[in-house]
Motif scaffolding. Structure first.
Motif, PDB file in Angstrom:
ATOM      1  N   TRP A   1      -8.113  13.452  -2.628  1.00  0.00           N
ATOM      2  CA  TRP A   1      -8.544  12.770  -1.401  1.00  0.00           C
ATOM      3  C   TRP A   1      -9.116  11.377  -1.673  1.00  0.00           C
ATOM      4  O   TRP A   1      -9.081  10.503  -0.812  1.00  0.00           O
ATOM      5  CB  TRP A   1      -9.574  13.632  -0.674  1.00  0.00           C
ATOM      6  CG  TRP A   1      -9.680  13.341   0.791  1.00  0.00           C
ATOM      7  CD1 TRP A   1     -10.577  12.532   1.407  1.00  0.00           C
ATOM      8  CD2 TRP A   1      -8.828  13.836   1.819  1.00  0.00           C
ATOM      9  NE1 TRP A   1     -10.370  12.489   2.759  1.00  0.00           N
ATOM     10  CE2 TRP A   1      -9.288  13.291   3.049  1.00  0.00           C
ATOM     11  CE3 TRP A   1      -7.730  14.683   1.852  1.00  0.00           C
ATOM     12  CZ2 TRP A   1      -8.686  13.578   4.270  1.00  0.00           C
ATOM     13  CZ3 TRP A   1      -7.139  14.969   3.055  1.00  0.00           C
ATOM     14  CH2 TRP A   1      -7.608  14.415   4.246  1.00  0.00           C
TER      15      TRP A   1
ATOM     16  N   GLU B   1      -5.755   3.711  11.163  1.00  0.00           N
ATOM     17  CA  GLU B   1      -5.372   4.351   9.897  1.00  0.00           C
ATOM     18  C   GLU B   1      -6.368   5.421   9.459  1.00  0.00           C
ATOM     19  O   GLU B   1      -6.552   5.671   8.267  1.00  0.00           O
ATOM     20  CB  GLU B   1      -5.181   3.303   8.785  1.00  0.00           C
ATOM     21  CG  GLU B   1      -4.074   2.300   9.084  1.00  0.00           C
ATOM     22  CD  GLU B   1      -3.722   1.420   7.903  1.00  0.00           C
ATOM     23  OE1 GLU B   1      -4.159   1.740   6.779  1.00  0.00           O
ATOM     24  OE2 GLU B   1      -2.991   0.431   8.085  1.00  0.00           O
TER      25      GLU B   1
ATOM     26  N   ILE C   1      -7.538   9.364   9.178  1.00  0.00           N
ATOM     27  CA  ILE C   1      -6.876  10.657   9.026  1.00  0.00           C
ATOM     28  C   ILE C   1      -7.623  11.695   9.847  1.00  0.00           C
ATOM     29  O   ILE C   1      -8.825  11.895   9.671  1.00  0.00           O
ATOM     30  CB  ILE C   1      -6.832  11.079   7.545  1.00  0.00           C
ATOM     31  CG1 ILE C   1      -6.051  10.053   6.712  1.00  0.00           C
ATOM     32  CG2 ILE C   1      -6.193  12.460   7.394  1.00  0.00           C
ATOM     33  CD1 ILE C   1      -6.071  10.331   5.220  1.00  0.00           C
TER      34      ILE C   1
ATOM     35  N   ARG D   1       0.828  -1.209   0.000  1.00  0.00           N
ATOM     36  CA  ARG D   1       0.000   0.000   0.000  1.00  0.00           C
ATOM     37  C   ARG D   1       0.859   1.254   0.000  1.00  0.00           C
ATOM     38  O   ARG D   1       0.484   2.280  -0.586  1.00  0.00           O
ATOM     39  CB  ARG D   1      -0.951  -0.025   1.205  1.00  0.00           C
ATOM     40  CG  ARG D   1      -2.062  -1.068   1.032  1.00  0.00           C
ATOM     41  CD  ARG D   1      -3.116  -1.020   2.114  1.00  0.00           C
ATOM     42  NE  ARG D   1      -2.590  -1.442   3.405  1.00  0.00           N
ATOM     43  CZ  ARG D   1      -2.679  -0.724   4.513  1.00  0.00           C
ATOM     44  NH1 ARG D   1      -3.259   0.457   4.479  1.00  0.00           N
ATOM     45  NH2 ARG D   1      -2.188  -1.183   5.653  1.00  0.00           N
TER      46      ARG D   1
ATOM     47  N   VAL E   1       0.823   4.503  -2.580  1.00  0.00           N
ATOM     48  CA  VAL E   1       0.850   5.909  -2.170  1.00  0.00           C
ATOM     49  C   VAL E   1       1.906   6.674  -2.966  1.00  0.00           C
ATOM     50  O   VAL E   1       1.681   7.818  -3.384  1.00  0.00           O
ATOM     51  CB  VAL E   1       1.125   6.026  -0.652  1.00  0.00           C
ATOM     52  CG1 VAL E   1       1.368   7.492  -0.271  1.00  0.00           C
ATOM     53  CG2 VAL E   1      -0.037   5.455   0.148  1.00  0.00           C
TER      54      VAL E   1
ATOM     55  N   GLN F   1      -0.775   9.746   4.589  1.00  0.00           N
ATOM     56  CA  GLN F   1      -1.153   8.337   4.403  1.00  0.00           C
ATOM     57  C   GLN F   1      -0.031   7.398   4.875  1.00  0.00           C
ATOM     58  O   GLN F   1      -0.311   6.369   5.515  1.00  0.00           O
ATOM     59  CB  GLN F   1      -1.470   8.073   2.931  1.00  0.00           C
ATOM     60  CG  GLN F   1      -2.782   8.661   2.470  1.00  0.00           C
ATOM     61  CD  GLN F   1      -3.307   7.963   1.221  1.00  0.00           C
ATOM     62  OE1 GLN F   1      -3.634   6.778   1.261  1.00  0.00           O
ATOM     63  NE2 GLN F   1      -3.367   8.694   0.124  1.00  0.00           N
ATOM     64  N   CYS F   2       1.197   7.743   4.567  1.00  0.00           N
ATOM     65  CA  CYS F   2       2.323   6.900   5.009  1.00  0.00           C
ATOM     66  C   CYS F   2       2.367   6.836   6.538  1.00  0.00           C
ATOM     67  O   CYS F   2       2.590   5.765   7.119  1.00  0.00           O
ATOM     68  CB  CYS F   2       3.638   7.453   4.470  1.00  0.00           C
ATOM     69  SG  CYS F   2       3.833   7.275   2.678  1.00  0.00           S
TER      70      CYS F   2
ATOM     71  N   GLN G   1      -7.061   7.236  -1.489  1.00  0.00           N
ATOM     72  CA  GLN G   1      -6.651   6.741  -0.169  1.00  0.00           C
ATOM     73  C   GLN G   1      -6.378   5.243  -0.227  1.00  0.00           C
ATOM     74  O   GLN G   1      -7.186   4.476  -0.783  1.00  0.00           O
ATOM     75  CB  GLN G   1      -7.731   7.034   0.871  1.00  0.00           C
ATOM     76  CG  GLN G   1      -7.877   8.498   1.215  1.00  0.00           C
ATOM     77  CD  GLN G   1      -8.847   8.728   2.361  1.00  0.00           C
ATOM     78  OE1 GLN G   1      -8.854   8.000   3.358  1.00  0.00           O
ATOM     79  NE2 GLN G   1      -9.683   9.753   2.227  1.00  0.00           N
ATOM     80  N   TYR G   2      -5.250   4.856   0.367  1.00  0.00           N
ATOM     81  CA  TYR G   2      -4.868   3.443   0.392  1.00  0.00           C
ATOM     82  C   TYR G   2      -4.731   2.939   1.834  1.00  0.00           C
ATOM     83  O   TYR G   2      -4.015   1.991   2.105  1.00  0.00           O
ATOM     84  CB  TYR G   2      -3.556   3.256  -0.379  1.00  0.00           C
ATOM     85  CG  TYR G   2      -3.672   3.715  -1.819  1.00  0.00           C
ATOM     86  CD1 TYR G   2      -4.409   2.987  -2.739  1.00  0.00           C
ATOM     87  CD2 TYR G   2      -3.084   4.907  -2.239  1.00  0.00           C
ATOM     88  CE1 TYR G   2      -4.544   3.412  -4.043  1.00  0.00           C
ATOM     89  CE2 TYR G   2      -3.212   5.346  -3.542  1.00  0.00           C
ATOM     90  CZ  TYR G   2      -3.942   4.599  -4.444  1.00  0.00           C
ATOM     91  OH  TYR G   2      -4.081   5.026  -5.737  1.00  0.00           O
ATOM     92  N   THR G   3      -5.423   3.604   2.736  1.00  0.00           N
ATOM     93  CA  THR G   3      -5.464   3.191   4.138  1.00  0.00           C
ATOM     94  C   THR G   3      -6.559   2.135   4.324  1.00  0.00           C
ATOM     95  O   THR G   3      -7.432   1.977   3.465  1.00  0.00           O
ATOM     96  CB  THR G   3      -5.754   4.400   5.044  1.00  0.00           C
ATOM     97  OG1 THR G   3      -6.930   5.079   4.554  1.00  0.00           O
ATOM     98  CG2 THR G   3      -4.586   5.369   5.034  1.00  0.00           C
TER      99      THR G   3
ATOM    100  N   ILE H   1      -0.544   4.569   7.764  1.00  0.00           N
ATOM    101  CA  ILE H   1      -0.305   3.150   7.498  1.00  0.00           C
ATOM    102  C   ILE H   1       0.744   2.577   8.445  1.00  0.00           C
ATOM    103  O   ILE H   1       0.623   1.449   8.937  1.00  0.00           O
ATOM    104  CB  ILE H   1       0.109   2.958   6.017  1.00  0.00           C
ATOM    105  CG1 ILE H   1      -1.061   3.276   5.091  1.00  0.00           C
ATOM    106  CG2 ILE H   1       0.593   1.524   5.773  1.00  0.00           C
ATOM    107  CD1 ILE H   1      -0.692   3.300   3.612  1.00  0.00           C
TER     108      ILE H   1
END
Length: 578
Positions: free
Chosen positions: A329, A377, A379, A68, A72, A367-368, A332-334, A371
């Motif tokens: 927005w 996770e 925001i 993931r 990002v 995001q980093c 998102q990869y959370t 994660i």
């Protein structure tokens, strides 16, 4: 496709065979260089071609943290949200290319005569006071500078827009005639860091060789390397390849050049447009802003008639920012998707000042962080502010001063924002078209509004003084009238009427306070004959009387015989005919 080979950075596009399209403008017809340009794309087509996001169709829940994080990292190179400014860049670029070819038609006698005498000689001769080159040809090429904030995506915008236009068109036959030539619609190079014309020419040769497989660099770049000789050869090559537009990036590198280097560079670039007819777009940061005022004003030849500047500041917190942030927005990869709230959007704008590059970087870092360090996770505002304080710790002090509207030395942040006082004077003095976008445009509008108010007050004040009032009272009345009608869409004539009523009412009250009963009983006409007063047939006296008699000024003037009937001259004309 952006190519980087050692010192030389250039952009390479696609090549096509010539196909000729009908033109609706007479000046474009029977010109193979114009007719071969593919039709203009619609806004819908542009949006589809420019819009870009990282492609992932799998299940995020099946990916581990490292996978993931890789997704990002794809946001910055892949995310691109088309905006109105991108459509305008495409439109301007497309039009510049076509207009530039108007005065360069390969089947016209003028074109052939110019080639026979030599484009290098035409460049050296320059243009006369009428804009004609050595052969008497007036070039139609335009020139533009796109100046803006670092991180606004100016270079990437042009790279993406240029990629939509074929770079090379190969001609073989036009109608029934043989026409073997190559047409380079655009060439994108970077301004050399050493600020010399010779280095720019070498960049040019290198890009042309990589594009067409020629050997101009080996044949011309090092042979007699004097700048003026290289410049003449470059102009000749530009004409031979039928260059449509030359895009020079990082133009701020010639700012404060040594030994007048910037003046020589701008002089050369200007002459390419004026004499040879090559449209040129220069891209740079605010460091290059005043370069075009000082250097262009001092060049041996003047600014091209079609010269314009587009100045872009950070994005306003408005529709375009909302569109940009909403698209960002969604990437998102959370584990848990966090909806974009007004508070999160406001915090993102606050910490990035509306600079797209900063917004993308901050969103990636958030995001980093989520994660790697957050169990849920999600925001949050607190996370955003914490990450922003670390990500932008080097620029936050300057950001804080900008937010507080403090005076900051332009040398501290000349890539962020120009000195407004100098900039305002630059706009007022400029003789060419300037377009301002972004947050800076709001400040520009405020200055224009303030200037317009001052001009209006001065005009009302002068009018009031002509009616016989003092300068102090005239200024007081004018400021009051302007303030009371500031938010109204009123006609200027109405404002003059209102100021006249103010002055007359004041003079009326002054007269009543100063005149004794004996004087007041005297005939009005005798009073008006005293020193310093108005005659009975004076328009100002008639207007004053109309106010006291509750008549309109128009009625009073008619009664005094100073306004003719509407049909007076019509009747006179009829009698003459009879």
């Amino acid at each position: 496709m952006n190519n980087n080979s050692d010192r030389y950075v250039y952009l390479k596009g696609r090549q096509i065979e010539a196909e000729y399209y009908p033109q609706i403008i007479d000046a474009y017809q029977n010109n193979p260089l114009i007719e071969a340009i593919p039709p203009r794309l619609t806004q819908e087509q542009l949006y589809q071609l420019l819009y870009s996001v990282p492609r992932f169709t799998g299940d995020l829940s099946q990916l581990d943290d490292e996978e993931r994080l890789e997704l990002v990292q794809q946001i910055k190179p892949m995310y691109w949200q088309p905006l109105v400014s991108h459509f305008e860049k495409y439109r301007n670029l497309y039009t510049m290319i076509k207009i530039g070819y108007q005065s360069r038609n390969p089947i016209s006698p003028m074109y052939q005569r110019q080639l026979s005498i030599g484009l290098d000689k035409i460049l050296s001769a320059g243009t006369n006071e009428y804009g004609e080159n050595l052969m008497g040809n007036v070039q139609t090429a335009q020139q533009m500078a796109d100046i803006g904030l670092s991180g606004m995506g100016k270079s990437k915008s042009y790279e993406r827009v240029l990629s939509l236009i074929p770079q090379v068109i190969h001609h073989t036959r036009y109608k029934s005639d043989y026409l073997a030539c190559k047409q380079v619609l655009w060439l994108h190079i970077e301004c050399p860091s050493n600020k010399s014309v010779g280095a720019l020419c070498r960049n040019f040769y290198f890009a042309v060789d990589k594009l067409l497989g020629t050997s101009y660099y080996d044949d011309l770049a090092e042979k007699d390397g004097r700048a003026e000789v290289l410049a003449k050869r470059m102009s000749k090559v530009a004409g031979q390849i039928n260059l449509g537009v030359l895009v020079i990036d990082e133009i701020q590198r010639i700012h404060k050049g040594h030994s007048g280097g910037e003046a020589k560079m701008i002089d050369f670039i200007t002459e390419l447009t004026n004499s040879i007819g090559i449209p040129i777009i220069m891209i740079g940061t605010f460091k290059a802003l005043y370069l075009f005022k000082t250097s262009l004003a001092n060049t041996r030849r003047g600014i091209p008639d079609g010269y314009a500047e587009n100045i872009t500041d950070r994005m306003k917190d408005g529709v375009e920012w909302d569109l940009f942030v909403q698209g960002l927005w969604d990437l998102q990869y959370t584990k848990k998707f966090t909806p974009l709230t007004p508070e999160l959007k406001a915090a993102l704008y606050y910490h990035t000042l509306g600079i797209p590059d900063f917004a993308v970087k901050l969103f990636m870092h958030i995001q980093c962080h989520a994660i790697l360090y957050e169990e849920t996770e999600s925001i949050t505002i607190e996370m955003l502010e914490s990450v922003a304080s670390k990500t932008f710790r080097l620029v936050q002090p300057i950001f804080e001063r900008i937010r507080g509207e403090e005076k900051v030395d332009p040398d501290e942040y000349e890539d962020l924002k120009p000195d407004w006082i100098v900039f305002k004077k630059y706009i007022m003095d400029a003789q060419h078209r300037i377009t301002i976008d972004g947050q800076l445009s709001e400040e520009h509008k405020l200055i224009l509004i303030q200037n317009n108010r001052k001009v209006l007050i001065d005009q009302l004040c002068a009018f009031a003084m002509k009616m016989g009032t003092t300068s102090e009272k005239a200024m007081a009345f004018s400021e009051q009238i302007e303030l009371e009608n500031r938010n109204e869409k009123v006609d200027v004539e109405l404002l003059y009427s209102l100021i006249a009523q103010k002055v007359l009412a004041y003079k009326d009250s002054e007269t009543e306070n100063k005149v004794d009963p004996i004087t007041e009983s005297k005939p009005r006409k005798a009073k008006m004959k005293t020193k310093g007063t108005l005659d009975a047939d004076d328009i100002r006296f008639i207007s004053y009387g109309a106010n006291r008699q509750e008549r309109t000024i128009d009625e009073a003037l008619k009664l005094a015989g100073l306004v003719a009937a509407f049909d007076e001259f019509v009747e006179f004309a009829i009698e003459e005919e009879q």
